[in-house]
Design a protein around this motif. Structure first.
Motif, PDB file in Angstrom:
ATOM      1  N   LEU A   1       0.838  -1.192   0.000  1.00 12.85           N
ATOM      2  CA  LEU A   1       0.000   0.000   0.000  1.00 12.85           C
ATOM      3  C   LEU A   1       0.876   1.246   0.000  1.00 12.85           C
ATOM      4  CD1 LEU A   1      -2.539  -1.166   2.731  1.00 12.85           C
ATOM      5  CD2 LEU A   1      -2.872  -1.191   0.261  1.00 12.85           C
ATOM      6  N   THR A   2       0.289   2.368  -0.376  1.00 10.54           N
ATOM      7  CA  THR A   2       1.041   3.626  -0.423  1.00 10.54           C
ATOM      8  C   THR A   2       0.159   4.771   0.043  1.00 10.54           C
ATOM      9  OG1 THR A   2       2.285   2.818  -2.324  1.00 10.54           O
ATOM     10  CG2 THR A   2       2.368   5.168  -1.877  1.00 10.54           C
ATOM     11  N   HIS A   3       0.632   5.533   0.998  1.00  9.06           N
ATOM     12  CA  HIS A   3      -0.107   6.704   1.457  1.00  9.06           C
ATOM     13  C   HIS A   3       0.660   7.975   1.109  1.00  9.06           C
ATOM     14  CE1 HIS A   3       2.626   7.185   4.906  1.00  9.06           C
ATOM     15  NE2 HIS A   3       2.600   5.865   4.983  1.00  9.06           N
TER      16      HIS A   3
ATOM     17  N   LEU B   1      -6.348   4.933   2.231  1.00  6.88           N
ATOM     18  CA  LEU B   1      -7.722   5.316   1.895  1.00  6.88           C
ATOM     19  C   LEU B   1      -7.898   6.824   1.969  1.00  6.88           C
ATOM     20  CD1 LEU B   1     -10.628   4.444   1.257  1.00  6.88           C
ATOM     21  CD2 LEU B   1     -11.025   4.234   3.725  1.00  6.88           C
ATOM     22  N   ILE B   2      -7.392   7.432   3.047  1.00  2.00           N
ATOM     23  CA  ILE B   2      -7.472   8.893   3.189  1.00  2.00           C
ATOM     24  C   ILE B   2      -6.743   9.587   2.042  1.00  2.00           C
ATOM     25  CG2 ILE B   2      -6.730  10.849   4.612  1.00  2.00           C
ATOM     26  CD1 ILE B   2      -7.155   9.079   7.072  1.00  2.00           C
ATOM     27  N   SER B   3      -5.573   9.064   1.703  1.00  4.59           N
ATOM     28  CA  SER B   3      -4.751   9.691   0.670  1.00  4.59           C
ATOM     29  C   SER B   3      -5.448   9.678  -0.686  1.00  4.59           C
ATOM     30  CB  SER B   3      -3.403   8.976   0.567  1.00  4.59           C
ATOM     31  OG  SER B   3      -2.683   9.085   1.772  1.00  4.59           O
ATOM     32  N   TYR B   4      -5.986   8.518  -1.058  1.00  2.00           N
ATOM     33  CA  TYR B   4      -6.604   8.415  -2.368  1.00  2.00           C
ATOM     34  C   TYR B   4      -7.932   9.175  -2.433  1.00  2.00           C
ATOM     35  CZ  TYR B   4      -3.136   5.182  -4.155  1.00  2.00           C
ATOM     36  OH  TYR B   4      -1.956   4.641  -4.604  1.00  2.00           O
ATOM     37  N   ALA B   5      -8.689   9.136  -1.337  1.00  2.00           N
ATOM     38  CA  ALA B   5      -9.935   9.903  -1.307  1.00  2.00           C
ATOM     39  C   ALA B   5      -9.656  11.401  -1.340  1.00  2.00           C
ATOM     40  CB  ALA B   5     -10.739   9.538  -0.059  1.00  2.00           C
ATOM     41  N   GLY B   6      -8.686  11.845  -0.537  1.00  2.00           N
ATOM     42  CA  GLY B   6      -8.347  13.267  -0.496  1.00  2.00           C
ATOM     43  C   GLY B   6      -7.770  13.768  -1.802  1.00  2.00           C
TER      44      GLY B   6
ATOM     45  N   ARG C   1      -3.312   1.031   5.735  1.00  2.00           N
ATOM     46  CA  ARG C   1      -4.542   0.925   4.955  1.00  2.00           C
ATOM     47  C   ARG C   1      -5.416   2.174   5.119  1.00  2.00           C
ATOM     48  NH1 ARG C   1      -6.374  -5.361   6.085  1.00  2.00           N
ATOM     49  NH2 ARG C   1      -5.074  -6.317   4.479  1.00  2.00           N
ATOM     50  N   ILE C   2      -5.561   2.640   6.371  1.00  2.00           N
ATOM     51  CA  ILE C   2      -6.391   3.821   6.615  1.00  2.00           C
ATOM     52  C   ILE C   2      -5.791   5.049   5.947  1.00  2.00           C
ATOM     53  CG2 ILE C   2      -7.330   5.343   8.397  1.00  2.00           C
ATOM     54  CD1 ILE C   2      -7.341   2.929  10.290  1.00  2.00           C
TER      55      ILE C   2
END
Length: 382
Positions: free
Chosen positions: A83-85, A107-112, A103-104
């Motif tokens: 995964l990558t943030h 998710l934040i990174s891709y949504a933001g 993971r969290i």
């Protein structure tokens, strides 16, 4: 040696498909390992994979993205999911984090980044479509900043997908573009702060010939110089995979050499961060000085100061001061500041849309003139 104080307690399992590279599976391959020696003391268990790029190509064990699903005295079940943030762009420690937080944050990174890309696109279209909005210098600087941030978000969002093709040349190109647009975005944030300083502090006797042209040379040219120097020295500083034990981001095209990362990214960002902070404080003191003189007699100077403080505080997001969270992401509070970093900085494009579109009276007026009908429509002479 790459396991340090740990030891291997299972046989090594290997699987391959001829003439194929297996990556980015929708569901990870689950492997059950039998322990050579029973884990009677409930010692910590880590799942690892053999990274051929560790130790300068000699190979070594790597835990990046590998998760221990279950373990007991006799067996351990593992699977890997890289995964990558967003925090990896400026994570100073460059060490892995817990898989759940990863993971969290991902998710934040891709949504933001997705939301920011949308709102940056709306901001660009709005200013480009309405000629009256882009006549002054601040608007032109804003357009360039939005363009740099939009490209940064787009390259970040497609990075993992492009890295899955396992093409070294493509991965180097993606890493170079990500590096370039990151530095370009920061350079334009700095130019935005300089423009803010000139407008509110150096109000008079400030005329710079071909101002925007010189800003474009600085905003797009300085990052290009840094990238060119790095590529000339060694283009293999960029790539996909670990080149050292302290750099575990193995499914993401980015800078692999720590020294290059700290010099060409961290030092560059830190200098601009200090400059923007100095400009921010100077402008805040200037506003306080002016307001305190004009409103002291009326008794409303405190409310006026709080309003100006609120307005100036909102500019922290535009000037990139929230990127400073990464400088505090160490030790026990590292995860907290990585969360703050990912939330605020992936949404920077959204904040720009709010402050430069929704809260700007002239922009709202021009949108009502050109894009609205019925009772929301304004004539061009309103």
């Amino acid at each position: 040696d790459s396991l340090k104080k740990e030891r291997l307690n299972t046989y090594v399992v290997s699987a391959s498909i001829e003439n194929a590279s297996v990556q980015n599976l929708n569901e990870p391959v689950t492997i059950t390992f039998q322990h050579i020696d029973q884990n009677t003391g409930s010692a910590a268990v880590h799942c690892v994979f053999w990274d051929f790029q560790e130790n300068n190509g000699l190979g070594g064990w790597n835990t990046s993205g590998c998760e221990m699903e279950y373990t007991d005295m006799n067996y351990t079940i593992c699977f890997c999911n890289h995964l990558t943030h967003f925090g990896v762009l400026l994570d100073l420690s460059r060490t892995e984090i817990d898989i759940i937080h990863d993971r969290i944050l991902t998710l934040i990174s891709y949504a933001g980044c997705g939301a920011s890309s949308l709102f940056l696109g709306i901001t660009l279209v709005t200013y480009l479509a309405l000629e009256k909005l882009r006549k002054d210098n601040p608007s032109k600087i804003l357009l360039n900043l939005c363009a740099a941030l939009l490209m940064l978000n787009m390259v970040f969002l497609t990075n993992s997908w492009l890295s899955s093709f396992n093409q070294p040349g493509l991965c180097i190109a993606v890493a170079v573009l990500l590096h370039y647009f990151l530095l370009a975005a920061f350079t334009w944030m700095c130019l935005e702060s300089v423009q803010f300083y000139l407008a509110l502090v150096k109000v008079f006797n400030v005329y710079v010939p071909k101002y925007i042209f010189k800003c474009c040379i600085a905003g797009w040219g300085m990052p290009a110089i840094v990238i060119t120097i790095v590529v000339i020295i060694n283009k293999d500083f960029y790539g996909n995979g670990s080149h050292s034990e302290s750099n575990p981001f193995s499914n993401f095209c980015w800078i692999q050499e720590n020294v290059v990362f700290y010099i060409s990214v961290v030092a560059y960002v830190f200098i601009i961060f200090l400059t923007n902070t100095a400009m921010f404080i100077t402008v805040l003191l200037q506003i306080h000085s002016v307001k305190s003189r004009t409103q002291k007699r009326s008794g409303l100077w405190k409310r006026g100061f709080l309003q100006d403080l609120k307005s100036t505080f909102s500019l922290m997001f535009i000037l990139g001061l929230t990127w400073g969270f990464v400088f505090f992401a160490w030790g026990a509070v590292r995860i907290l500041f990585l969360y703050l970093f990912s939330i605020f900085n992936t949404l920077q494009g959204f904040f720009i849309f709010v402050f430069h579109c929704l809260m700007k009276e002239e922009v709202v007026k021009q949108c009502r003139v050109h894009f609205c009908w019925g009772r929301y429509h304004l004539s061009n002479y309103s």
